[in-house]
Write a protein that holds these residues in place. Structure first.
Motif, short mmCIF file in Angstrom:
data_model
loop_
_atom_site.label_atom_id
_atom_site.label_comp_id
_atom_site.label_asym_id
_atom_site.label_seq_id
_atom_site.Cartn_x
_atom_site.Cartn_y
_atom_site.Cartn_z
N GLY A 197 0.78 -1.20 0.00
CA GLY A 197 0.00 0.00 0.00
C GLY A 197 0.82 1.27 0.00
N LEU A 198 2.12 1.13 -0.19
CA LEU A 198 2.98 2.31 -0.23
C LEU A 198 2.94 2.91 -1.63
N ASP A 199 2.96 4.22 -1.66
CA ASP A 199 3.08 4.93 -2.93
C ASP A 199 4.56 5.07 -3.25
N PRO A 200 4.90 5.29 -4.52
CA PRO A 200 6.31 5.52 -4.86
C PRO A 200 6.82 6.77 -4.16
N ASP A 201 8.07 6.75 -3.79
CA ASP A 201 8.72 7.93 -3.21
C ASP A 201 9.38 8.66 -4.37
N ASN A 202 8.73 9.71 -4.85
CA ASN A 202 9.23 10.41 -6.03
C ASN A 202 10.33 11.42 -5.72
N GLU A 203 10.66 11.56 -4.44
CA GLU A 203 11.77 12.45 -4.07
C GLU A 203 13.02 11.60 -3.89
N PRO A 204 14.17 12.06 -4.38
CA PRO A 204 15.39 11.28 -4.17
C PRO A 204 15.75 11.24 -2.69
N LEU A 205 16.28 10.11 -2.24
CA LEU A 205 16.76 10.03 -0.87
C LEU A 205 18.01 10.88 -0.74
N THR A 206 18.11 11.60 0.35
CA THR A 206 19.29 12.42 0.65
C THR A 206 19.67 12.17 2.10
N ASP A 207 20.88 12.57 2.46
CA ASP A 207 21.31 12.43 3.85
C ASP A 207 20.29 13.06 4.80
N SER A 208 19.85 14.27 4.51
CA SER A 208 18.95 14.97 5.43
C SER A 208 17.60 14.26 5.58
N ARG A 209 17.18 13.52 4.58
CA ARG A 209 15.91 12.80 4.67
C ARG A 209 16.01 11.53 5.50
N VAL A 210 17.21 10.96 5.64
CA VAL A 210 17.31 9.68 6.35
C VAL A 210 17.99 9.75 7.71
N VAL A 211 18.73 10.83 8.00
CA VAL A 211 19.40 10.92 9.31
C VAL A 211 18.34 10.94 10.41
N GLY A 212 18.55 10.13 11.43
CA GLY A 212 17.63 10.07 12.56
C GLY A 212 17.40 8.63 12.98
N THR A 213 16.45 8.45 13.87
CA THR A 213 16.10 7.11 14.34
C THR A 213 14.80 6.69 13.69
N TRP A 214 14.82 5.51 13.08
CA TRP A 214 13.68 4.93 12.39
C TRP A 214 13.20 3.73 13.19
N GLU A 215 11.90 3.69 13.49
CA GLU A 215 11.32 2.61 14.27
C GLU A 215 10.54 1.67 13.35
N GLY A 216 10.68 0.39 13.59
CA GLY A 216 9.89 -0.59 12.84
C GLY A 216 8.44 -0.52 13.25
N THR A 217 7.55 -0.42 12.28
CA THR A 217 6.11 -0.42 12.57
C THR A 217 5.52 -1.80 12.35
N THR A 218 6.23 -2.66 11.66
CA THR A 218 5.74 -4.00 11.36
C THR A 218 6.67 -5.06 11.89
N CYS A 219 7.61 -4.65 12.71
CA CYS A 219 8.59 -5.56 13.29
C CYS A 219 9.20 -4.85 14.50
N GLN A 220 9.88 -5.60 15.31
CA GLN A 220 10.56 -4.99 16.45
C GLN A 220 11.99 -4.70 16.04
N ALA A 221 12.18 -3.56 15.40
CA ALA A 221 13.48 -3.21 14.83
C ALA A 221 13.65 -1.71 14.85
N SER A 222 14.91 -1.27 14.74
CA SER A 222 15.17 0.15 14.60
C SER A 222 16.45 0.36 13.80
N LEU A 223 16.50 1.51 13.16
CA LEU A 223 17.68 1.96 12.42
C LEU A 223 18.03 3.34 12.97
N THR A 224 19.24 3.51 13.46
CA THR A 224 19.70 4.84 13.87
C THR A 224 20.80 5.24 12.91
N LEU A 225 20.53 6.27 12.13
CA LEU A 225 21.43 6.72 11.08
C LEU A 225 21.98 8.10 11.46
N ALA A 226 23.27 8.16 11.75
CA ALA A 226 23.91 9.40 12.19
C ALA A 226 24.41 10.20 10.99
#
Length: 156
Positions: free
Chosen positions: A30-59
């Motif tokens: 059910g995800l739409d395409p992400d038409n914006e290019p990924l950049t450092d500023s868009r991904v830096v931070g802590t990402w929490e899993g909503t469908t799993c017990q996981a996390s990504l912390t990107l410095a």
């Protein structure tokens, strides 16, 4: 085919699909395409899993701390996850993680206006994956998975 046989066939098929989905836990499609290019500023931070017990912390210095990254799956669920520290880079449409000596790709999509990262486990055709949202987008709580649109199977 008689009416009662047709009803039985339709009911059996619907029940099989419902059991398959409920036994797998969560849905990721059910995800739409992400038409914006990924950049450092868009991904830096802590990402929490909503469908799993996981996390990504990107410095900002391109280091990463990973917990529960799915790396293997059977037909319905994640069977192996990865925890560790490493590095990351972005290209226009994906995040690349290096944890130890192994590389992993994380893709992006949109759920409304929210950027969602997702990592598939095993064969991408199985649709078993983990879906992540940036914690900053939702404060300190993680939103419930969006199951309102048709989607592929996601691990619990």
């Amino acid at each position: 085919m008689t009416s009662s046989r047709r009803y039985l066939a339709v009911t059996t098929t619907a029940l099989s699909c419902a059991l398959l989905v409920s036994g797998c836990g969560y849905l990721t499609g059910g995800l739409d395409p992400d038409n914006e290019p990924l950049t450092d500023s868009r991904v830096v931070g802590t990402w929490e899993g909503t469908t799993c017990q996981a996390s990504l912390t990107l410095a900002a210095d391109h280091t990463a701390h990973i917990t529960g990254l799915p790396v293997a799956a059977d037909a319905s669920k994640v069977t192996k996850t990865l925890n560790g520290d490493g590095t990351w880079t972005v290209s226009a449409d994906r995040l690349s993680l290096i944890i130890g000596t192994s590389g992993h790709e994380v893709l992006s999509g949109k759920d409304g206006s929210t950027t969602v990262l997702y990592a598939t486990a095993g064969d991408p055709d199985l649709g078993v994956a983990c879906r992540y949202v940036r914690r900053d987008d939702y404060g300190t709580s993680t939103p419930e998975p969006n199951t309102s649109r048709p989607s592929s199977i996601l691990a619990s």
